[in-house]
Design a protein around this motif. Structure first.
Motif, PDB file in Angstrom:
ATOM      1  N   ASP A 281       0.827  -1.208   0.000  1.00  0.00           N
ATOM      2  CA  ASP A 281       0.000   0.000   0.000  1.00  0.00           C
ATOM      3  C   ASP A 281       0.862   1.259   0.000  1.00  0.00           C
ATOM      4  N   ASP A 282       1.949   1.273   0.789  1.00  0.00           N
ATOM      5  CA  ASP A 282       2.842   2.440   0.798  1.00  0.00           C
ATOM      6  C   ASP A 282       3.496   2.624  -0.562  1.00  0.00           C
ATOM      7  N   LEU A 283       3.919   1.505  -1.156  1.00  0.00           N
ATOM      8  CA  LEU A 283       4.560   1.580  -2.463  1.00  0.00           C
ATOM      9  C   LEU A 283       3.594   2.106  -3.519  1.00  0.00           C
ATOM     10  N   LEU A 284       2.331   1.668  -3.465  1.00  0.00           N
ATOM     11  CA  LEU A 284       1.339   2.129  -4.448  1.00  0.00           C
ATOM     12  C   LEU A 284       1.069   3.625  -4.280  1.00  0.00           C
ATOM     13  N   ARG A 285       1.002   4.097  -3.068  1.00  0.00           N
ATOM     14  CA  ARG A 285       0.755   5.534  -2.853  1.00  0.00           C
ATOM     15  C   ARG A 285       1.890   6.364  -3.456  1.00  0.00           C
ATOM     16  N   GLU A 286       3.131   5.895  -3.316  1.00  0.00           N
ATOM     17  CA  GLU A 286       4.264   6.617  -3.908  1.00  0.00           C
ATOM     18  C   GLU A 286       4.150   6.659  -5.427  1.00  0.00           C
ATOM     19  N   VAL A 287       3.760   5.532  -6.029  1.00  0.00           N
ATOM     20  CA  VAL A 287       3.639   5.485  -7.485  1.00  0.00           C
ATOM     21  C   VAL A 287       2.506   6.390  -7.959  1.00  0.00           C
ATOM     22  N   ILE A 288       1.373   6.393  -7.240  1.00  0.00           N
ATOM     23  CA  ILE A 288       0.250   7.259  -7.616  1.00  0.00           C
ATOM     24  C   ILE A 288       0.673   8.722  -7.559  1.00  0.00           C
ATOM     25  N   ALA A 289       1.429   9.073  -6.528  1.00  0.00           N
ATOM     26  CA  ALA A 289       1.890  10.459  -6.406  1.00  0.00           C
ATOM     27  C   ALA A 289       2.810  10.841  -7.558  1.00  0.00           C
ATOM     28  N   SER A 290       3.630   9.903  -8.042  1.00  0.00           N
ATOM     29  CA  SER A 290       4.573  10.229  -9.118  1.00  0.00           C
ATOM     30  C   SER A 290       3.892  10.357 -10.476  1.00  0.00           C
ATOM     31  N   VAL A 291       2.771   9.634 -10.686  1.00  0.00           N
ATOM     32  CA  VAL A 291       2.092   9.711 -11.993  1.00  0.00           C
ATOM     33  C   VAL A 291       0.929  10.702 -11.965  1.00  0.00           C
ATOM     34  N   TYR A 292       0.632  11.231 -10.804  1.00  0.00           N
ATOM     35  CA  TYR A 292      -0.519  12.145 -10.729  1.00  0.00           C
ATOM     36  C   TYR A 292      -0.364  13.377 -11.622  1.00  0.00           C
ATOM     37  N   PRO A 293       0.824  14.002 -11.703  1.00  0.00           N
ATOM     38  CA  PRO A 293       0.975  15.144 -12.626  1.00  0.00           C
ATOM     39  C   PRO A 293       0.646  14.776 -14.067  1.00  0.00           C
ATOM     40  N   LEU A 294       0.996  13.571 -14.499  1.00  0.00           N
ATOM     41  CA  LEU A 294       0.665  13.147 -15.860  1.00  0.00           C
ATOM     42  C   LEU A 294      -0.844  13.029 -16.037  1.00  0.00           C
ATOM     43  N   ALA A 295      -1.548  12.534 -14.988  1.00  0.00           N
ATOM     44  CA  ALA A 295      -3.006  12.438 -15.065  1.00  0.00           C
ATOM     45  C   ALA A 295      -3.639  13.822 -15.140  1.00  0.00           C
ATOM     46  N   MET A 296      -3.095  14.809 -14.427  1.00  0.00           N
ATOM     47  CA  MET A 296      -3.627  16.171 -14.474  1.00  0.00           C
ATOM     48  C   MET A 296      -3.361  16.804 -15.828  1.00  0.00           C
ATOM     49  N   GLU A 297      -2.253  16.459 -16.450  1.00  0.00           N
ATOM     50  CA  GLU A 297      -1.893  17.035 -17.743  1.00  0.00           C
ATOM     51  C   GLU A 297      -2.806  16.524 -18.842  1.00  0.00           C
ATOM     52  N   ARG A 298      -3.297  15.299 -18.780  1.00  0.00           N
ATOM     53  CA  ARG A 298      -4.091  14.711 -19.874  1.00  0.00           C
ATOM     54  C   ARG A 298      -5.351  15.507 -20.195  1.00  0.00           C
ATOM     55  N   PRO A 299      -6.329  15.788 -19.398  1.00  0.00           N
ATOM     56  CA  PRO A 299      -6.503  15.368 -18.005  1.00  0.00           C
ATOM     57  C   PRO A 299      -7.412  14.141 -17.921  1.00  0.00           C
ATOM     58  N   VAL A 300      -7.234  13.324 -16.870  1.00  0.00           N
ATOM     59  CA  VAL A 300      -8.101  12.179 -16.604  1.00  0.00           C
ATOM     60  C   VAL A 300      -8.411  12.152 -15.115  1.00  0.00           C
ATOM     61  N   ASP A 301      -9.492  11.449 -14.766  1.00  0.00           N
ATOM     62  CA  ASP A 301      -9.922  11.340 -13.370  1.00  0.00           C
ATOM     63  C   ASP A 301      -9.272  10.080 -12.778  1.00  0.00           C
ATOM     64  N   LEU A 302      -8.221  10.264 -12.000  1.00  0.00           N
ATOM     65  CA  LEU A 302      -7.506   9.151 -11.362  1.00  0.00           C
ATOM     66  C   LEU A 302      -8.030   9.005  -9.937  1.00  0.00           C
ATOM     67  N   GLY A 303      -8.812   7.948  -9.709  1.00  0.00           N
ATOM     68  CA  GLY A 303      -9.424   7.759  -8.402  1.00  0.00           C
ATOM     69  C   GLY A 303      -9.004   6.451  -7.755  1.00  0.00           C
ATOM     70  N   VAL A 304      -9.020   6.440  -6.430  1.00  0.00           N
ATOM     71  CA  VAL A 304      -8.662   5.257  -5.650  1.00  0.00           C
ATOM     72  C   VAL A 304      -9.926   4.684  -5.022  1.00  0.00           C
ATOM     73  N   VAL A 305     -10.247   3.429  -5.373  1.00  0.00           N
ATOM     74  CA  VAL A 305     -11.431   2.770  -4.819  1.00  0.00           C
ATOM     75  C   VAL A 305     -11.145   2.249  -3.419  1.00  0.00           C
ATOM     76  N   GLN A 306     -10.045   1.528  -3.260  1.00  0.00           N
ATOM     77  CA  GLN A 306      -9.645   1.018  -1.947  1.00  0.00           C
ATOM     78  C   GLN A 306      -8.173   0.648  -1.970  1.00  0.00           C
ATOM     79  N   ILE A 307      -7.528   0.844  -0.839  1.00  0.00           N
ATOM     80  CA  ILE A 307      -6.140   0.425  -0.649  1.00  0.00           C
ATOM     81  C   ILE A 307      -6.033  -0.201   0.741  1.00  0.00           C
ATOM     82  N   GLU A 308      -5.725  -1.482   0.784  1.00  0.00           N
ATOM     83  CA  GLU A 308      -5.567  -2.185   2.057  1.00  0.00           C
ATOM     84  C   GLU A 308      -4.089  -2.348   2.385  1.00  0.00           C
ATOM     85  N   ASN A 309      -3.832  -2.495   3.686  1.00  0.00           N
ATOM     86  CA  ASN A 309      -2.455  -2.703   4.136  1.00  0.00           C
ATOM     87  C   ASN A 309      -2.072  -4.168   3.909  1.00  0.00           C
ATOM     88  N   ILE A 310      -1.113  -4.380   3.008  1.00  0.00           N
ATOM     89  CA  ILE A 310      -0.736  -5.750   2.622  1.00  0.00           C
ATOM     90  C   ILE A 310       0.788  -5.835   2.539  1.00  0.00           C
TER      91      ILE A 310
END
Length: 429
Positions: A281-310
């Motif tokens: 989950d921590d690793l995924l949050r870091e990756v989402i943060a790094s690609v979020y600027p690209l999603a804003m540039e497109r733009p697209v709606d990047l949403g998180v449905v659920q993230i569990e601690n695994i």
């Protein structure tokens, strides 16, 4: 360490088995022959007793005088060669007399004649019985030796196809991957030959894939390099801002291509991966943060449905590549203002990472080849080198996970990765 020889092992066991059979069979045969000789000697004494002249009244004489079959007939109650008691009961007796052992048969006639004895030295009897036993033992030993030699020859002949097969493989050229012929191969060796042929088939397939990969890589690298050469000439001739931007983009794409090629080659040929236990989950949050600027540039709606601690095992930091590839592909290939839903959850003993997008999906005919290097399908005109899914697939194979891409019902694409959770990787004894 000295290598074992199958033929030597089998020959050794055949020798041990033959020796054991020879010993057991020889002892049984010799023992039976010895007992039979003893019975024959007793029968001979009975036969001599039947033909004693005058029922033994002639006193003391040698009925047979051959050195190996001397038989003494002596009347009881008279002074004779042996000192035999008159009270001996009828039948066989083992008696010691004259510093020797004797086998004595006592006869008491019912017609009133004097009782008499027929005797033979035990030493002679044992000598005759021993010879009989030796004669019975000799054929058994010869047969055991003959059986071992014949079995060894049969074994050597039976392994001849294996040596022939090995010679055929040794005589081949280094790049000859044609199937081995199963003609004349024994049924027991046929599964081994077929397994080698299947291995050769997989090797041929892998070599073709590598050859195609090298050809595609050369083609992919030739295009940006040629473009950079043209841009370099334009920059040297007309140093404009637009040419410099194009040149930087070309260099960036070339740098990305080389980095991905190195990643793919390392994943394919390095089986000693560094393993670490990470919080997915921590690793995924870091990756989402790094690609979020690209999603804003497109733009697209990047949403998180659920993230569990695994907690999962991460092989050479490959998990972030799988996360990044799923997110970046969805961002780049869906229309502007599209929607992306990201999920990370557990399902039984597995971690599930899922990216659903509202894009056009992939042609069903092209789904089977999406993990091939440089395969971009209908998206060939878009940004990217066509190596991202190939790298993610290789990372999944190293980690023992499963990566799949499938079209959603209606519209959209699903990118899903499944890997076993670390808590259930081992169970206590």
């Amino acid at each position: 360490m000295k290598r074992r020889s199958l033929q030597a092992d089998l020959s050794r066991w055949l020798f041990v088995a033959s020796l054991a059979c020879a010993v057991v069979g020889g002892l049984l045969s010799a023992g039976l022959a010895y007992l039979s000789a003893e019975e024959m000697q007793d029968a001979m004494l009975l036969e001599v007793a039947r033909w004693v002249p005058d029922g033994g009244n002639q006193g003391n004489f040698w009925a047979r005088e051959r050195d190996d079959e001397q038989v003494l007939v002596q009347t009881l109650g008279k002074r004779g060669y042996l000192r035999l008691s008159e009270t001996l009961k009828p039948g066989f007796h083992d008696i010691e007399a004259r510093d020797d052992f004797w086998r004595v048969l006592v006869i008491r006639p019912e017609d009133g004649r004097a009782p008499y004895a027929v005797a033979q030295q035990t030493e002679l009897r044992e000598e005759l019985a021993g010879k009989n036993a030796l004669y019975a033992l000799f054929p058994v030993v010869v047969l055991a030796i003959g059986f071992f030699l014949i079995a060894r020859w049969v074994l050597s002949r039976g392994l001849k196809p294996v040596r022939k097969l090995a010679a055929e493989i040794d005589s081949r050229e280094a790049l000859s991957l044609a199937p081995l012929s199963d003609r004349g191969i024994a049924e027991e060796i046929l599964p081994f030959t077929r397994a080698i042929n299947r291995l050769l088939g997989r090797t041929r397939k892998d070599i073709r894939k590598q050859q195609r990969f090298i050809a595609d890589a050369a083609h992919e690298m030739r295009t940006p390099v040629a473009g950079l050469n043209i841009l370099a000439e334009n920059v040297c001739r007309d140093d404009t801002q637009q040419n410099q931007v194009l040149m930087r983009q070309g260099l960036k794409r070339l740098e990305s291509l080389v980095a991905q090629l190195l990643d793919l080659a390392r994943l394919q040929f390095n089986d000693q991966a560094h393993v670490a236990i990470v919080n997915a989950d921590d690793l995924l949050r870091e990756v989402i943060a790094s690609v979020y600027p690209l999603a804003m540039e497109r733009p697209v709606d990047l949403g998180v449905v659920q993230i569990e601690n695994i907690k999962v095992e991460d092989f050479d930091h490959g998990l972030s590549k799988i996360f990044r590839n799923g997110l970046s592909n969805a961002i780049r290939h869906i229309p502007a203002n599209g929607q992306i839903n990201v999920s990370l959850f557990t399902q039984g003993s597995y971690m599930i990472f899922r990216v659903d997008d509202s894009g056009p999906g992939i042609d069903p005919a092209a789904l089977e080849s999406v993990f091939e290097p440089f395969d971009r399908g209908a998206r060939a005109g878009n940004e990217g080198n066509g190596l991202g899914l190939a790298i993610a697939s290789q990372v999944a194979a190293v980690a023992g996970g499963e990566l799949k891409v499938e079209n959603l019902a209606g519209q959209g694409l699903r990118y899903e990765y499944r890997q076993q959770r670390v808590e259930l990787l081992s169970t206590p004894a």
